[in-house]
Design a protein around this motif. Structure first.
Motif, PDB file in Angstrom:
ATOM      1  N   ARG A  67      29.543  36.606 104.417  1.00  0.00           N
ATOM      2  CA  ARG A  67      28.223  36.546 103.785  1.00  0.00           C
ATOM      3  C   ARG A  67      28.343  36.402 102.278  1.00  0.00           C
ATOM      4  NH1 ARG A  67      26.841  40.540 107.717  1.00  0.00           N
ATOM      5  NH2 ARG A  67      27.262  42.196 106.203  1.00  0.00           N
ATOM      6  N   ALA A  70      29.255  32.847 101.482  1.00  0.00           N
ATOM      7  CA  ALA A  70      28.089  31.967 101.622  1.00  0.00           C
ATOM      8  C   ALA A  70      27.142  32.126 100.439  1.00  0.00           C
ATOM      9  CB  ALA A  70      27.363  32.269 102.930  1.00  0.00           C
ATOM     10  N   ASP A  71      26.928  33.367 100.010  1.00  0.00           N
ATOM     11  CA  ASP A  71      26.056  33.610  98.855  1.00  0.00           C
ATOM     12  C   ASP A  71      26.622  32.964  97.594  1.00  0.00           C
ATOM     13  OD1 ASP A  71      24.330  35.034 100.431  1.00  0.00           O
ATOM     14  OD2 ASP A  71      25.117  37.005  99.869  1.00  0.00           O
ATOM     15  N   GLU A  73      28.590  30.343  97.448  1.00  0.00           N
ATOM     16  CA  GLU A  73      28.471  28.887  97.559  1.00  0.00           C
ATOM     17  C   GLU A  73      27.044  28.438  97.266  1.00  0.00           C
ATOM     18  OE1 GLU A  73      29.405  24.895  98.208  1.00  0.00           O
ATOM     19  OE2 GLU A  73      30.621  26.668  97.752  1.00  0.00           O
ATOM     20  N   ASN A  74      26.059  29.183  97.785  1.00  0.00           N
ATOM     21  CA  ASN A  74      24.658  28.858  97.495  1.00  0.00           C
ATOM     22  C   ASN A  74      24.365  28.994  96.006  1.00  0.00           C
ATOM     23  OD1 ASN A  74      24.099  28.370 100.193  1.00  0.00           O
ATOM     24  ND2 ASN A  74      23.456  30.470 100.595  1.00  0.00           N
ATOM     25  N   LEU A  75      24.920  30.029  95.389  1.00  0.00           N
ATOM     26  CA  LEU A  75      24.724  30.227  93.950  1.00  0.00           C
ATOM     27  C   LEU A  75      25.348  29.084  93.162  1.00  0.00           C
ATOM     28  CD1 LEU A  75      23.823  31.955  91.556  1.00  0.00           C
ATOM     29  CD2 LEU A  75      25.988  33.201  91.736  1.00  0.00           C
ATOM     30  N   ARG A  76      26.539  28.638  93.592  1.00  0.00           N
ATOM     31  CA  ARG A  76      27.205  27.531  92.899  1.00  0.00           C
ATOM     32  C   ARG A  76      26.373  26.257  92.983  1.00  0.00           C
ATOM     33  NH1 ARG A  76      29.867  23.159  93.769  1.00  0.00           N
ATOM     34  NH2 ARG A  76      29.600  23.323  96.019  1.00  0.00           N
ATOM     35  N   ARG A  77      25.849  25.965  94.182  1.00  0.00           N
ATOM     36  CA  ARG A  77      25.034  24.757  94.351  1.00  0.00           C
ATOM     37  C   ARG A  77      23.742  24.845  93.550  1.00  0.00           C
ATOM     38  NH1 ARG A  77      25.492  23.777 100.924  1.00  0.00           N
ATOM     39  NH2 ARG A  77      27.725  23.252 100.964  1.00  0.00           N
ATOM     40  N   ARG A  78      23.101  26.029  93.585  1.00  0.00           N
ATOM     41  CA  ARG A  78      21.850  26.193  92.852  1.00  0.00           C
ATOM     42  C   ARG A  78      22.077  26.062  91.349  1.00  0.00           C
ATOM     43  NH1 ARG A  78      20.422  30.200  95.421  1.00  0.00           N
ATOM     44  NH2 ARG A  78      21.157  31.885  94.077  1.00  0.00           N
ATOM     45  N   THR A  79      23.179  26.622  90.873  1.00  0.00           N
ATOM     46  CA  THR A  79      23.498  26.522  89.444  1.00  0.00           C
ATOM     47  C   THR A  79      23.768  25.076  89.042  1.00  0.00           C
ATOM     48  OG1 THR A  79      24.451  28.757  89.466  1.00  0.00           O
ATOM     49  CG2 THR A  79      25.050  27.321  87.633  1.00  0.00           C
ATOM     50  N   ARG A  81      22.600  22.428  90.518  1.00  0.00           N
ATOM     51  CA  ARG A  81      21.322  21.705  90.553  1.00  0.00           C
ATOM     52  C   ARG A  81      20.478  22.019  89.321  1.00  0.00           C
ATOM     53  NH1 ARG A  81      19.951  23.294  95.112  1.00  0.00           N
ATOM     54  NH2 ARG A  81      18.563  25.010  94.543  1.00  0.00           N
TER      55      ARG A  81
END
Length: 211
Positions: A67, A70-71, A73-79, A81
């Motif tokens: 988890r 995954a968090d 990776e989501n933070l990396r993608r959001r940053t 973007r």
């Protein structure tokens, strides 16, 4: 006499040693019983139960790690973007203000074209200078991802166009843009300013002019 005394002393020493060993064994048993009484779970817990407990803890830790990954990776993608959006749209307010300058320049060129005087050298140079300035502005706009919205002859799209008036014209499909009052622009994937247009309509068509 001397020999008998030595035998007695040896016997006493051996007996004392045995007594000492016995006391130590008794103390050890007493401590083990005490620990067993204080920790009944430890004494009753079988090896299988211990293995099951460790496996459950391992599974829980594995889930937590997954988890967390995954968090992250989501933070990396959001940053990434957010950084891309900041680069693309940080100049949106400035670009919107620059559009009025481009509009005024286009109106000036249109007005001068109607009063064209090719025989006047100064007038011709003025027009050429304004045209060069307009082209330079267009190049700069494109460099920063700012593009004109194609409108004339296109079907009306409320995402890119703002209807200002309607024109009865049966020669073209309904909602065809017949006139562009003000050019619209996009920046990246966003509308910087919608194009203000006039659209065609049939007699039975419901008006789409916006308030």
């Amino acid at each position: 006499m001397f020999s008998e005394n030595n035998i007695d002393e040896n016997t006493l020493n051996q007996q004392a040693l045995k007594d000492d060993v016995s006391r130590k064994e008794e103390n050890k048993l007493t401590r083990e019983e005490s620990l067993s009484d204080e920790n009944p779970d430890v004494s009753s817990c079988s090896l299988e139960q211990l293995v099951e407990t460790l496996e459950a803890e391992k599974s829980e830790l594995k889930d937590q790690v997954m988890r967390l990954a995954a968090d992250m990776e989501n933070l990396r993608r959001r940053t990434a973007r957010d950084i891309a959006d900041a680069k693309s749209y940080s100049i949106a307010s400035f670009a919107r203000d620059m559009l009025s300058i481009s509009d005024n320049l286009a109106r000036a060129l249109s007005s001068l074209s109607e009063k064209s005087d090719d025989n006047h050298t100064g007038f011709k140079a003025l027009v050429e200078g304004l045209e060069m300035t307009e082209r330079a502005i267009t190049v700069i706009f494109r460099r920063y991802g700012i593009e004109k919205i194609e409108a004339y002859g296109q079907q009306f799209n409320p995402h890119f166009h703002q209807a200002m008036f309607e024109v009865s014209d049966m020669s073209v499909p309904s909602n065809t843009i017949k006139e562009v009052v003000q050019v619209g622009y996009t920046i990246g994937d966003r509308v910087l300013r919608p194009a203000m247009v006039g659209v065609s309509k049939s007699k039975s068509q419901t008006p789409i002019v916006e308030d």
